[in-house]
Write a protein that holds these residues in place. Structure first.
Motif, PDB file in Angstrom:
ATOM      1  N   CYS A  58     121.140  40.544   9.191  1.00  0.00           N
ATOM      2  CA  CYS A  58     120.060  39.752   8.573  1.00  0.00           C
ATOM      3  C   CYS A  58     119.507  40.505   7.373  1.00  0.00           C
ATOM      4  O   CYS A  58     119.199  41.698   7.469  1.00  0.00           O
ATOM      5  CB  CYS A  58     118.946  39.493   9.586  1.00  0.00           C
ATOM      6  N   HIS A  74     113.340  34.625  16.992  1.00  0.00           N
ATOM      7  CA  HIS A  74     113.819  34.100  18.275  1.00  0.00           C
ATOM      8  C   HIS A  74     113.663  35.205  19.319  1.00  0.00           C
ATOM      9  O   HIS A  74     113.748  36.396  18.987  1.00  0.00           O
ATOM     10  CB  HIS A  74     115.294  33.699  18.133  1.00  0.00           C
ATOM     11  N   CYS A 102     119.336  33.310   9.814  1.00  0.00           N
ATOM     12  CA  CYS A 102     119.353  31.927  10.290  1.00  0.00           C
ATOM     13  C   CYS A 102     119.779  30.994   9.155  1.00  0.00           C
ATOM     14  O   CYS A 102     119.758  31.359   7.984  1.00  0.00           O
ATOM     15  CB  CYS A 102     117.999  31.517  10.861  1.00  0.00           C
ATOM     16  N   PHE A 149     120.813  28.718  19.705  1.00  0.00           N
ATOM     17  CA  PHE A 149     120.640  29.910  18.875  1.00  0.00           C
ATOM     18  C   PHE A 149     121.936  30.242  18.138  1.00  0.00           C
ATOM     19  O   PHE A 149     121.948  30.426  16.916  1.00  0.00           O
ATOM     20  CB  PHE A 149     120.218  31.090  19.759  1.00  0.00           C
ATOM     21  N   ASP A 188     123.004  27.727  15.328  1.00  0.00           N
ATOM     22  CA  ASP A 188     122.309  27.915  14.047  1.00  0.00           C
ATOM     23  C   ASP A 188     122.858  29.123  13.303  1.00  0.00           C
ATOM     24  O   ASP A 188     123.105  29.060  12.087  1.00  0.00           O
ATOM     25  CB  ASP A 188     120.813  28.108  14.305  1.00  0.00           C
ATOM     26  N   ARG A 189     123.054  30.238  14.003  1.00  0.00           N
ATOM     27  CA  ARG A 189     123.525  31.451  13.333  1.00  0.00           C
ATOM     28  C   ARG A 189     124.958  31.297  12.831  1.00  0.00           C
ATOM     29  O   ARG A 189     125.328  31.884  11.809  1.00  0.00           O
ATOM     30  CB  ARG A 189     123.418  32.646  14.267  1.00  0.00           C
TER      31      ARG A 189
END
Length: 344
Positions: free
Chosen positions: A13, A28, A52, A100, A103-104
């Motif tokens: 990230c 999250h 994300c 989760f 989305d990633r």
């Protein structure tokens, strides 16, 4: 690659996103520091937070800051983390895990597309993503639409597998006669996902001989051709003989197979006096219980007499929607398939 863009983010990230999401409380539970679970705005664990997905706004370039883009090796390590440390968790509802990871993965694909990464890297990234979506279709098929939307999952599965097939074809132009077991599996998955479609059958029959000779590909071709000629009995009998992941792909078609079979039988066994054995039909169409079979038959307007099925052409609801996919494997068995089934 000429004209390609190379990201400079070396972590899962970007720092800018991490700081923003910490400030806004958008982390999250999978991403926070373990000791801060009960804090109102916890800090992100740098080893756990993952970029994300975000839509590009009107007039907004997604490549204005290369520090926000993860290069190929980082995308691959992100996938490995998701598929070994997240999807294998047994302490959390798998629907939460799926949403989760879903989305990633979109963010991974977004970085992949923006950078126009090389064919080899693109293939390595898309192959496990395709397997994940096939697996999820089976794992969450009995959940409500609030937890899992099959249409969205299938849409992303189709996008990924079609792009993957394009990359296989591009690689063929660079190095012909290069057999790859992963490609053999993906090509077979594609054929089983879209049973009976002329384009998929044609592609399978035009593959290099090494792929056409694969035992699973031969079986998949037979299943697809059986579907094409409406031999649904042969289709169902063959599906259960497939390896787990391939069976999951084929079973996405099971609601359609069942609906079409019941419609055909409503004409073939049309009678106001005679009934068809419910137990025989349950086994034929791979229902796990008599209750499931009866519920679906009633959904299509068929009568149940002494647990047997009364087929009448005039009663069959032709325009009734097909039923839901029912889980073919228990959750315990499905969990054991991970992560090998995805990271194969």
């Amino acid at each position: 690659m000429s004209g390609s863009i190379l990201g400079r983010c070396s972590s899962m990230c970007p720092d800018k996103e991490r700081r923003f999401r910490e400030k806004e409380g958008l982390l999250h539970p999978f991403e926070i520091v373990e000791s801060q679970k009960n804090v109102k705005k916890p800090e992100a664990d740098p080893q756990k937070i993952i970029k994300c997905y975000s839509r590009s706004g009107a007039g907004k370039s997604m490549v204005h800051d290369l520090t926000q883009l993860r290069p190929g090796p980082v995308l691959l390590s992100t996938l490995r983390y998701l598929f070994t440390q997240i999807v294998t968790r047994s302490d959390v509802d798998w629907a939460v895990i799926y949403n989760f990871v879903f989305d990633r993965l979109r963010a991974v694909r977004q970085d992949l597309i923006i950078q126009r990464l090389d064919v080899s890297t693109t293939i390595k990234i898309l192959e496990p993503i395709v397997r994940f979506h096939v697996y999820a279709a089976q794992r969450l098929c009995d959940r409500s639409l609030e937890d899992f939307v099959p249409k969205f999952n299938n849409q992303h599965l189709l996008e990924c597998i079609k792009e993957l097939l394009v990359k296989y074809d591009e690689r063929d132009l660079e190095s012909s006669n290069l057999f790859c077991s992963n490609r053999a599996q993906i090509e077979t998955l594609y054929l089983l996902l879209y049973l009976g479609e002329s384009a998929t059958i044609e592609r399978a029959l035009k593959l290099p001989a090494e792929y056409r000779k694969s035992p699973t590909m031969k079986m998949a071709v037979k299943i697809s051709l059986a579907w094409y000629v409406r031999n649904y009995v042969q289709v169902c009998r063959a599906i259960v003989k497939l390896p787990p992941l391939l069976a999951m792909a084929a079973m996405i078609n099971l609601p359609r197979i069942r609906r079409d079979t019941l419609q055909v039988m409503s004409s073939a066994y049309n009678s106001t006096q005679l009934c068809y054995s419910g137990e025989d039909l349950r086994k034929l169409l791979l229902y796990k219980s008599t209750e499931q079979l009866h519920a679906e038959c009633r959904n299509f307007g068929l009568d149940i007499i002494n647990e047997n099925i009364c087929f009448q052409k005039c009663k069959f609801k032709v325009h009734e929607r097909e039923g839901k996919l029912q889980k073919a494997f228990p959750d315990e068995m499905l969990h054991l398939f991970l992560p090998k089934i995805i990271l194969n």
